[in-house]
Design a protein around this motif. Structure first.
Motif, mmCIF file in Angstrom:
data_model
loop_
_atom_site.group_PDB
_atom_site.id
_atom_site.type_symbol
_atom_site.label_atom_id
_atom_site.label_comp_id
_atom_site.label_asym_id
_atom_site.label_seq_id
_atom_site.Cartn_x
_atom_site.Cartn_y
_atom_site.Cartn_z
ATOM 1 N N ARG A 118 23.766 69.528 135.250
ATOM 2 C CA ARG A 118 23.277 69.626 136.632
ATOM 3 C C ARG A 118 23.608 68.368 137.414
ATOM 4 N NH1 ARG A 118 18.250 72.246 139.516
ATOM 5 N NH2 ARG A 118 17.796 70.684 141.094
ATOM 6 N N ARG A 119 23.488 67.214 136.738
ATOM 7 C CA ARG A 119 23.743 65.945 137.444
ATOM 8 C C ARG A 119 25.203 65.754 137.831
ATOM 9 N NH1 ARG A 119 19.715 61.060 135.943
ATOM 10 N NH2 ARG A 119 17.779 62.200 136.270
ATOM 11 N N LEU A 143 26.562 67.864 139.599
ATOM 12 C CA LEU A 143 26.629 68.589 140.865
ATOM 13 C C LEU A 143 25.614 68.135 141.907
ATOM 14 C CD1 LEU A 143 26.972 72.154 139.332
ATOM 15 C CD2 LEU A 143 28.777 70.914 140.529
ATOM 16 N N THR A 144 24.587 67.384 141.473
ATOM 17 C CA THR A 144 23.500 67.078 142.411
ATOM 18 C C THR A 144 23.983 66.306 143.643
ATOM 19 O OG1 THR A 144 22.894 65.473 140.691
ATOM 20 C CG2 THR A 144 21.360 67.257 141.081
ATOM 21 N N ALA A 145 24.954 65.433 143.472
ATOM 22 C CA ALA A 145 25.435 64.656 144.628
ATOM 23 C C ALA A 145 26.053 65.562 145.690
ATOM 24 C CB ALA A 145 26.443 63.596 144.181
ATOM 25 N N ASP A 146 26.674 66.649 145.258
ATOM 26 C CA ASP A 146 27.327 67.549 146.210
ATOM 27 C C ASP A 146 26.332 68.271 147.113
ATOM 28 O OD1 ASP A 146 30.272 67.529 145.575
ATOM 29 O OD2 ASP A 146 29.413 67.843 143.578
ATOM 30 N N MET A 160 23.142 66.920 147.846
ATOM 31 C CA MET A 160 22.040 66.059 148.294
ATOM 32 C C MET A 160 21.933 66.090 149.815
ATOM 33 S SD MET A 160 23.238 62.242 147.438
ATOM 34 C CE MET A 160 24.895 61.664 147.761
ATOM 35 N N LYS A 216 21.856 64.055 152.359
ATOM 36 C CA LYS A 216 22.783 63.430 153.337
ATOM 37 C C LYS A 216 24.131 64.158 153.379
ATOM 38 C CE LYS A 216 22.733 59.622 150.225
ATOM 39 N NZ LYS A 216 22.288 58.264 150.061
ATOM 40 N N VAL A 233 12.375 71.508 136.690
ATOM 41 C CA VAL A 233 13.706 70.887 136.755
ATOM 42 C C VAL A 233 14.827 71.870 137.084
ATOM 43 C CG1 VAL A 233 13.116 68.951 135.234
ATOM 44 C CG2 VAL A 233 14.039 71.082 134.246
ATOM 45 N N LEU A 248 19.261 74.074 142.981
ATOM 46 C CA LEU A 248 20.100 72.909 143.244
ATOM 47 C C LEU A 248 20.589 72.907 144.694
ATOM 48 C CD1 LEU A 248 22.043 70.595 142.170
ATOM 49 C CD2 LEU A 248 23.618 72.436 141.563
ATOM 50 N N CYS A 302 13.871 62.953 137.560
ATOM 51 C CA CYS A 302 14.352 63.523 138.823
ATOM 52 C C CYS A 302 15.456 64.546 138.592
ATOM 53 C CB CYS A 302 14.884 62.405 139.723
ATOM 54 S SG CYS A 302 15.629 62.982 141.256
ATOM 55 N N GLY A 341 17.046 65.904 141.380
ATOM 56 C CA GLY A 341 17.922 65.844 142.555
ATOM 57 C C GLY A 341 17.765 66.985 143.543
ATOM 58 N N GLN A 397 18.610 59.376 148.176
ATOM 59 C CA GLN A 397 19.275 59.856 146.964
ATOM 60 C C GLN A 397 20.502 58.994 146.688
ATOM 61 O OE1 GLN A 397 19.140 63.982 148.656
ATOM 62 N NE2 GLN A 397 19.003 64.593 146.517
ATOM 63 N N ARG A 398 20.705 58.688 145.412
ATOM 64 C CA ARG A 398 21.851 57.870 144.989
ATOM 65 C C ARG A 398 23.155 58.576 145.323
ATOM 66 N NH1 ARG A 398 19.847 56.036 139.197
ATOM 67 N NH2 ARG A 398 20.804 57.969 138.503
ATOM 68 N N ASP A 438 24.995 60.478 142.202
ATOM 69 C CA ASP A 438 24.476 61.668 141.530
ATOM 70 C C ASP A 438 23.243 62.301 142.182
ATOM 71 O OD1 ASP A 438 22.608 59.790 140.920
ATOM 72 O OD2 ASP A 438 22.933 59.794 138.752
ATOM 73 N N GLY A 439 22.891 61.868 143.385
ATOM 74 C CA GLY A 439 21.800 62.530 144.105
ATOM 75 C C GLY A 439 20.412 62.273 143.541
ATOM 76 N N ILE A 440 20.295 61.347 142.603
ATOM 77 C CA ILE A 440 18.991 61.049 142.001
ATOM 78 C C ILE A 440 18.177 60.155 142.939
ATOM 79 C CG2 ILE A 440 17.880 59.861 140.014
ATOM 80 C CD1 ILE A 440 19.179 62.744 139.510
#
Lengths: 409, 69
Positions: free
Chosen positions: A113-114, A116-119, A121, A123, A355, A359, B10, B12, B26-27, B30-32
């Motif tokens: 999952r991590r 993809l989380t930045a994609d 988020m 912002k 958790v 997403l 977290c 995310g 969020q970082r 990785d969005g954490i």
């Protein structure tokens, strides 16, 4: 007409285990099935029977649902014995050894999952708003040019999130007929295991080929970046891509169309939203709560004995958390049966909890806010173009909504 | 109010950023969750409590007692 797996009239006072997926009351297409609502009020943790005769637990109240979904002793791994399957097709999907992280537990779930989380988020989503707005405007330009009626699903609600998720993934949108048809088979509650297997294989093969292509011709889409990490096989990428592709357009598409219909059926709420467009953020939360399109619930299996509201759920027993009834819990949402766009509904569990919570929820929220606000602003004369009784509701699908929504303006 | 966040827990989802954007971020990689302000001004407390309530992973902990010392 389509029918749900269980078509008999729901009993008002179930004595036997409750049959799921349960049937909604006729004339109440926005409300959870009466049998599950009855359970929430009278037997909040109760037994249920599935299509194949298997039994599991049904957890129907808000606090219990949050507890189960955030407790790591309840597993999302569909390969564990006792895992409850809502349909034969879902069982086939789980046994096919191509599950994505939605059907895995931590730490493996978190690792994947991590990636993809930045994609998704906040912002990133905020930065995408102008692009999503542009897509919404283009679709409405085309839909309204020289016409006064259309099917909102085909011309707006579905293409909008579909275009967005294709852009994000780096999937060519011109292939949308191919993957939308296969999505429909995967999500249809009456699809046979064979039909699901074929659609699943075709979709995965398509995405595997795409992943391979991106290894040689990279772009800035998600598939390409997953391939560039070098730690995932094409099959792994295809499994993640399938999850994002299906979840990324079916859910938002159905929320957009069903929200529009719910607002048309609640003229005061529609008027309030039109009068004060700044209500849109809260209105979307309330629509998510009120409509809860993941209408058959979220499934888990216990890995240890766990007591939930006085009932001991044994290791190896399945659980369905009905998030639609949790979102109608009067203790949390007073007057829960009413759509109220001025309500603070942010604590709803329409995206699940724990958790595994959605997403893409930030993107979904932005898409819904933009889609509904733009639609209401640009079509002041918006109305339903068929009798309400004739609206084809998706009682036959894993994601609720409408198959089509003929509108005029 | 004193806030702590657990980046290992977290997932995310980003709901804290929506509820209290002045306190949580969020970082980039990785969005954490990233805590911007461990002791936010009183005017932000309600938003922070909402952020903690909607966090699906129970990654946000609030301590009130120390405030009264």
């Amino acid at each position: 007409m389509t029918t749900a797996p269980h078509t008999e009239t729901a009993p008002l006072a179930p004595t036997a285990p409750l049959a799921v997926p349960a049937t909604r009351a006729s004339g109440c297409p926005f409300d959870p099935p009466p049998s599950v609502e009855y359970a929430r009020k009278e037997q909040p943790v109760t037994r249920a029977t599935l299509w194949d005769g298997a039994e599991c637990w049904l957890v129907t109240r808000y606090q219990d649902v949050r507890e189960v979904l955030s407790d790591p002793r309840f597993s999302s791994d569909a390969k564990r014995p006792g895992f409850p399957f809502l349909t034969a097709g879902f069982k086939e999907l789980a046994s096919s050894n191509t599950s994505s992280f939605i059907r895995q537990d931590d730490p493996e779930h978190a690792r994947l999952r991590r990636m993809l989380t930045a994609d998704f988020m906040i912002k990133k989503v905020e930065a995408m708003r102008p692009q999503v707005q542009g897509i919404a405007d283009d679709l409405l330009d085309r839909m309204t040019e020289g016409r006064t009626s259309a099917d909102l699903v085909a011309e707006f609600a579905l293409p909008l999130p579909s275009l967005v998720i294709c852009l994000l993934l780096g999937v060519p949108y011109e292939d949308h007929d191919f993957f939308q048809e296969r999505s429909r088979v995967l999500l249809n509650l009456s699809s046979t295991a064979d039909a699901v297997r074929v659609s699943q294989d075709e979709l995965l093969a398509y995405l595997e080929k795409l992943a391979e292509t991106k290894r040689h011709e990279p772009d800035d889409g998600i598939v390409s970046r997953l391939a560039a990490r070098g730690e995932l096989s094409n099959r792994d990428i295809a499994a993640m891509g399938r999850l994002l592709l299906v979840a990324g357009h079916e859910t938002t598409a159905n929320m957009t169309a069903l929200s529009t219909l719910a607002l048309l059926r609640n003229p005061r709420q529609l008027a309030a939203l039109r009068e004060d467009p700044t209500l849109i953020t809260g209105a979307v939360e309330e629509l998510l709560r009120y409509l809860t399109i993941v209408h058959n619930g979220v499934t888990r299996v216990a890995t240890e004995d766990v007591t939930v509201s006085g009932h001991t759920i044994r290791a190896g027993e399945g659980v369905i958390c009905t998030i639609n009834t949790a979102n109608r819990d009067e203790g949390v949402f007073p007057g829960s049966g009413e759509l109220d766009v001025s309500r603070d509904a942010r604590r709803h569990v329409a995206f699940g909890f724990g958790v595994h919570q959605c997403l893409g929820q930030g993107l979904a929220r932005a898409e819904l806010q933009i889609a509904i606000e733009t639609l209401l602003r640009r079509l002041p004369g918006l109305r339903l173009d068929i009798p309400f009784e004739d609206v084809p509701f998706r009682t036959d699908m894993g994601i609720y909504g409408v198959h089509a929504l003929p509108i005029a303006w | 109010m004193h806030i702590t966040v657990d980046q290992d827990k977290c997932c995310g989802a980003g709901s804290c950023v929506l509820a209290a954007p002045d306190v949580f971020d969020q970082r980039d990689e990785d969005g954490i969750v990233v805590l911007l302000e461990a002791r936010p001004a009183a005017g932000l407390h309600e938003a922070v409590r909402e952020a903690a309530a909607v966090c699906p992973a129970a990654a946000i902990t609030l301590e009130q007692a120390q405030e009264r010392v």
